[in-house]
Design a protein around this motif. Structure first.
Motif, mmCIF file in Angstrom:
data_model
loop_
_atom_site.group_PDB
_atom_site.id
_atom_site.type_symbol
_atom_site.label_atom_id
_atom_site.label_comp_id
_atom_site.label_asym_id
_atom_site.label_seq_id
_atom_site.Cartn_x
_atom_site.Cartn_y
_atom_site.Cartn_z
ATOM 1 N N MET A 2 28.029 19.155 53.304
ATOM 2 C CA MET A 2 27.150 20.245 52.958
ATOM 3 C C MET A 2 26.315 19.876 51.762
ATOM 4 O O MET A 2 26.825 19.416 50.760
ATOM 5 N N GLY B 277 22.423 23.048 48.355
ATOM 6 C CA GLY B 277 21.693 24.256 48.695
ATOM 7 C C GLY B 277 22.379 25.089 49.754
ATOM 8 O O GLY B 277 22.119 26.279 49.883
ATOM 9 N N ASN B 278 23.259 24.495 50.540
ATOM 10 C CA ASN B 278 23.955 25.224 51.595
ATOM 11 C C ASN B 278 25.202 25.945 51.106
ATOM 12 O O ASN B 278 25.823 26.660 51.873
ATOM 13 N N TRP B 279 25.607 25.731 49.869
ATOM 14 C CA TRP B 279 26.802 26.381 49.341
ATOM 15 C C TRP B 279 26.489 27.828 48.997
ATOM 16 O O TRP B 279 25.459 28.132 48.395
ATOM 17 N N ASP B 280 27.394 28.733 49.338
ATOM 18 C CA ASP B 280 27.293 30.129 48.945
ATOM 19 C C ASP B 280 27.946 30.247 47.567
ATOM 20 O O ASP B 280 29.173 30.203 47.446
#
Length: 172
Positions: A1, A4-7
């Motif tokens: 991941m 930027g894809n991490w919540d």
């Protein structure tokens, strides 16, 4: 991941979850210490020996994690480590992990030497007064984790405001 894809809110929630889990673990250890000192009257030698064994297992776990990059633990711990490595970089993560391992190793070696060299049989444990150091360490652990959580929360709000400002300027 990719980063930027991490919540980020999910990562903050996982950090809070791990804080609660570590507090429950410390509460369990505290209760076990109370039980063994007050109810069963186990000697100080046995108590400190068990603490040394636990610390050596923690050092081995930290070394394993540093060498392999894999965490022995819950999925939350694994996800947070992967997040931290990707967020700060593997080199920075290795430096921080190495420093933590070195500190833990020195403390464990020191306590092991004390247990092996000292005559702990003559020490009598009085639980309420002898537990202050444990409670102080527990409070210190909580303060450190809470401060890191707040810092992370500020980073999240700062990043979201930068994204919002950047998105706003692009739309003009």
């Amino acid at each position: 991941m990719a980063e930027g894809n991490w919540d980020l809110q999910e990562m903050k929630r996982l950090k809070k979850k791990l804080l609660i889990q570590s507090n429950l673990g410390m509460l369990l250890v505290f209760a076990l210490l109370w039980f063994f000192v007050e109810v069963t009257a186990v000697s100080a030698t046995i108590i400190f020996g068990v603490v040394c064994a636990i610390l050596w297992f923690a050092v081995a776990n930290m070394l394993f994690t540093l060498l392999t990059g894999k965490v022995i633990g819950t999925r939350a711990m694994q996800r947070l480590q992967t997040f931290e490595i990707e967020r700060h970089g593997k080199k920075q993560w290795k430096i921080k992990s190495s420093i933590g391992l070195l500190i833990m190793l020195l403390l464990t070696i020191g306590l092991t030497v004390v247990v092996l060299v000292s005559d702990l049989r003559s020490i009598t444990l009085d639980f309420p007064s002898d537990s202050f150091a444990f409670i102080g360490g527990w409070i210190g652990m909580n303060v450190g984790q809470i401060l890191r959580l707040r810092k992370f929360g500020r980073e999240i709000s700062q990043e979201s405001s930068e994204k919002h400002d950047h998105g706003f300027s692009e739309s003009l």
